[in-house]
Design a protein around this motif. Structure first.
Motif, PDB file in Angstrom:
ATOM      1  N   GLU A   1       0.919  -1.203  -0.025  1.00 34.58           N
ATOM      2  CA  GLU A   1      -0.062   0.015   0.188  1.00 34.58           C
ATOM      3  C   GLU A   1       0.978   1.063  -0.040  1.00 34.58           C
ATOM      4  O   GLU A   1       1.910   1.199   0.680  1.00 34.58           O
ATOM      5  N   ILE A   2       0.482   2.177  -0.737  1.00 38.79           N
ATOM      6  CA  ILE A   2       1.230   3.453  -0.735  1.00 38.79           C
ATOM      7  C   ILE A   2      -0.068   4.693  -0.819  1.00 38.79           C
ATOM      8  O   ILE A   2      -0.751   4.600  -1.841  1.00 38.79           O
ATOM      9  N   VAL A   3      -0.243   5.201   0.261  1.00 39.81           N
ATOM     10  CA  VAL A   3      -1.260   5.945   0.437  1.00 39.81           C
ATOM     11  C   VAL A   3      -1.098   7.489   0.687  1.00 39.81           C
ATOM     12  O   VAL A   3      -0.521   7.934   1.846  1.00 39.81           O
TER      13      VAL A   3
ATOM     14  N   LEU B   1      -7.664  10.171  -2.144  1.00 35.76           N
ATOM     15  CA  LEU B   1      -8.973   9.536  -1.993  1.00 35.76           C
ATOM     16  C   LEU B   1      -9.186   9.239  -0.494  1.00 35.76           C
ATOM     17  O   LEU B   1      -8.508   8.868   0.085  1.00 35.76           O
TER      18      LEU B   1
ATOM     19  N   ALA C   1     -15.022   7.151   0.653  1.00 41.42           N
ATOM     20  CA  ALA C   1     -15.868   6.113   0.098  1.00 41.42           C
ATOM     21  C   ALA C   1     -14.670   5.709  -1.314  1.00 41.42           C
ATOM     22  O   ALA C   1     -14.214   6.353  -1.576  1.00 41.42           O
ATOM     23  N   PRO C   2     -14.879   4.458  -1.585  1.00 48.68           N
ATOM     24  CA  PRO C   2     -14.123   4.090  -2.834  1.00 48.68           C
ATOM     25  C   PRO C   2     -14.295   4.982  -4.177  1.00 48.68           C
ATOM     26  O   PRO C   2     -15.412   5.265  -4.519  1.00 48.68           O
TER      27      PRO C   2
ATOM     28  N   TYR D   1      -5.506  -1.311  -2.689  1.00 45.25           N
ATOM     29  CA  TYR D   1      -6.300  -0.159  -3.153  1.00 45.25           C
ATOM     30  C   TYR D   1      -6.697   0.889  -2.206  1.00 45.25           C
ATOM     31  O   TYR D   1      -7.581   1.699  -2.300  1.00 45.25           O
ATOM     32  N   ALA D   2      -5.960   1.046  -1.053  1.00 49.15           N
ATOM     33  CA  ALA D   2      -6.237   1.972  -0.041  1.00 49.15           C
ATOM     34  C   ALA D   2      -6.043   3.390  -0.718  1.00 49.15           C
ATOM     35  O   ALA D   2      -7.018   4.160  -0.220  1.00 49.15           O
ATOM     36  N   HIS D   3      -5.172   3.799  -1.672  1.00 49.36           N
ATOM     37  CA  HIS D   3      -4.985   5.014  -1.949  1.00 49.36           C
ATOM     38  C   HIS D   3      -6.263   5.328  -2.630  1.00 49.36           C
ATOM     39  O   HIS D   3      -6.203   6.695  -3.312  1.00 49.36           O
ATOM     40  N   LEU D   4      -7.090   4.435  -3.121  1.00 47.17           N
ATOM     41  CA  LEU D   4      -8.401   4.635  -4.045  1.00 47.17           C
ATOM     42  C   LEU D   4      -9.472   4.636  -3.293  1.00 47.17           C
ATOM     43  O   LEU D   4     -10.632   4.785  -3.435  1.00 47.17           O
ATOM     44  N   GLY D   5      -9.401   4.847  -1.784  1.00 45.70           N
ATOM     45  CA  GLY D   5     -10.580   4.893  -0.812  1.00 45.70           C
ATOM     46  C   GLY D   5     -11.051   3.714  -0.501  1.00 45.70           C
ATOM     47  O   GLY D   5     -11.998   3.474   0.111  1.00 45.70           O
ATOM     48  N   VAL D   6     -10.402   2.252  -1.052  1.00 44.34           N
ATOM     49  CA  VAL D   6     -11.079   1.234  -0.640  1.00 44.34           C
ATOM     50  C   VAL D   6     -10.504   0.427   0.428  1.00 44.34           C
ATOM     51  O   VAL D   6      -9.241   0.155   0.558  1.00 44.34           O
TER      52      VAL D   6
ATOM     53  N   THR E   1      -8.111   6.145   5.216  1.00 42.81           N
ATOM     54  CA  THR E   1      -7.614   7.366   5.647  1.00 42.81           C
ATOM     55  C   THR E   1      -8.441   7.832   6.907  1.00 42.81           C
ATOM     56  O   THR E   1      -9.580   7.437   7.050  1.00 42.81           O
TER      57      THR E   1
END
Lengths: 208, 296
Positions: A38-40, A122, A125-126, B21-26, B265
């Motif tokens: 993960e890269i957030v 983001l 929500a997804p 998919y955490a960076h896409l809010g998932v 997040t």
């Protein structure tokens, strides 16, 4: 610049700015260190998660990227063209946003379409992208009472951000209009149209 | 196939979720007590990430239309197998319930019904079937995500769960695994990333008296009731990435331990993060349990 430990498997890099968050995010995705899942990116941080990896090595790598990354010419890669999102500006809160900002509804539309926005990160929500760079005149507070359901495709503003609701959900942002562009599709890869760093331009259109 | 006769209080399909998919809010989602799902799958020769059923407070009744190897792990429930007529061994009359054991593969014949009682301790029980559940995949996972709504809805009476192919799977070579147990009521934490947002000694406060698990806990997080954790900084924390096991502290000062369906997040500071082993333990806490934090 500081790198904080977030449990056994993650490091939280303090970048101090969204711009550096995006740059670090781009560098890490272009050459992903071993084990990173993960890269957030966030407004002032990037979270990097690598279960089972050697976090000491990862920390060194991140420090190196932060030092050298700032000197890498961001212009060496051709930036992707901005994503244009057509919007029918007939939102339920358009008049109220106009009143709150001291503008006419037409001027609200002009200011919302007049600038290029950038996807900050983001969340919520997804596929829900926080768009930064909104005209300061359009900064309005959230609704005191959130709506229980906001339709997918709603284009909205709140505080310094704008967003396109990726799917129907409760929401407290003020609705300016609606877009027919799907910003979220679980069958696509990536499923989100708007990923961190993507530039966005809204375009006023009549009935789609 | 498996036909759900009764799902119990709350049951979902889970695998190892949607990492990446955490960076896409998932949210990552997936089994809340991941080691238990992995163990159940290993016991019957499945890949560790095959989809199984996550029960909350047991209480399920499942009918199998095809003969299947099954393993049950996690919170220990009384297990009963009702065989259809004509398949009972000598020691049980047709249709009479036969007890089964946790953490051991057992055969459910076609037409058999598996009943799980209520666990005496722990919260989540995992049922794996050889071949895995072959339900639809969303973004690489069959998991039901309670926060985002991705994946299938919770199981209901009448839900039908297809079972995947078993050809090519390694043979079952384990009779039974020692039950890993749920551990004592202690959660080990690593300080940070935002312990400096709290008054000095806040981490000591967290690790002093036990906290009680709140009724409003779910797959998103375990809500703790106990000593308030006071902040030193009152400014707003810019939204930042969150990890499973994060001990997030909202303005109430009452910590929340993030589980599998946590938002990727968040804007409240995280004082400490559970170790991976303690994260699995936290997923087995039930409302009213008392638990102590300790620096790991």
């Amino acid at each position: 610049m500081r790198i904080r430990r977030a449990g056994e498997w993650s490091l939280l890099v303090e970048t101090g700015s969204l711009e550096i968050s995006h740059r670090l995010d781009t560098l890490l995705r272009a050459d992903r260190p071993a084990g990173v899942v993960e890269i957030v990116p966030g407004p002032a941080t990037v979270l990097v998660t690598a279960p089972g990896a050697d976090l000491t090595r990862l920390r060194d790598r991140l420090l190196h990227l932060l030092e050298t990354g700032s000197t890498i010419d961001a212009g060496s890669a051709v930036p992707a063209p901005p994503v244009t999102i057509p919007v029918v500006y007939d939102g339920a809160d358009l008049d109220e946003v106009a009143a709150l900002s001291g503008l006419s509804p037409g001027e609200v539309v002009e200011r919302h379409t007049g600038r290029e926005l950038v996807v900050g990160w983001l969340g919520f929500a997804p596929g829900f992208a926080y768009l930064t760079g909104l005209d300061p005149a359009l900064r309005v507070p959230r609704l005191a009472t959130p709506r229980t359901s906001v339709p997918a495709g709603s284009v909205a503003v709140a505080g310094p951000y704008s967003a396109v609701y990726p799917s129907a959900s409760p929401g407290g942002w003020r609705l300016l209009g609606r877009s027919t562009t799907a910003v979220w599709d679980v069958t696509a890869e990536p499923p989100a149209l708007l990923t961190p760093g993507t530039r966005v331009r809204f375009l006023a259109v009549g009935e789609p | 196939m498996i036909e759900v006769i009764a799902p119990g209080p709350y049951a979902t399909v889970q695998d190892l979720g949607r990492p990446g998919y955490a960076h896409l809010g998932v949210p990552r989602s997936g089994a809340a007590d991941e080691p238990s799902l992995r163990l159940a799958n290993r016991l019957i020769g499945n890949p560790e990430g095959a989809a199984g059923i996550e029960l909350t407070f047991g209480g399920a009744r499942l009918r199998f239309t095809t003969g299947t190897w099954v393993a049950v792990t996690g919170a220990a429930c009384p297990l009963e197998l009702l065989r259809p007529r004509g398949t009972a061994p000598d020691d049980a009359a047709p249709g009479e319930p036969v007890p089964q054991g946790m953490c051991a593969p057992f055969w459910v014949p076609a037409g058999g019904e598996l009943r799980t009682g209520t666990p005496e301790t722990g919260l989540r029980t995992y049922i794996a079937v050889r071949g895995g559940l072959d339900t639809p995949v969303t973004m690489g996972s069959r998991s039901a995500d309670s926060l985002s709504g991705l994946g299938p809805p919770p199981l209901r009476t009448g839900t039908v769960l297809p079972i995947g192919p078993t050809s090519g799977l390694p043979p079952i070579i384990v009779d039974a695994a020692p039950s890993p147990g749920l551990g004592a009521g202690v959660l080990l934490v690593l300080p940070g990333p935002r312990e400096d947002w709290f008054v000095p000694g806040a981490l000591t406060t967290l690790c002093a008296e036990p906290y009680e698990v709140g009724q409003d806990s779910n797959r998103v997080g375990v809500r703790m009731r106990g000593a308030r954790l006071k902040r030193a900084l009152d400014e707003e924390l810019p939204s930042e990435g969150m990890v499973a096991g994060a001990v997030q502290v909202p303005p109430s000062g009452q910590p929340i331990v993030f589980l599998a369906d946590h938002p990727p997040t968040g804007g409240y500071p995280v004082i400490a993060v559970l170790t991976p082993a303690s994260l699995a333990r936290a997923a087995q806490l039930r409302p009213g349990d008392r638990v102590r934090f300790r620096r790991g």
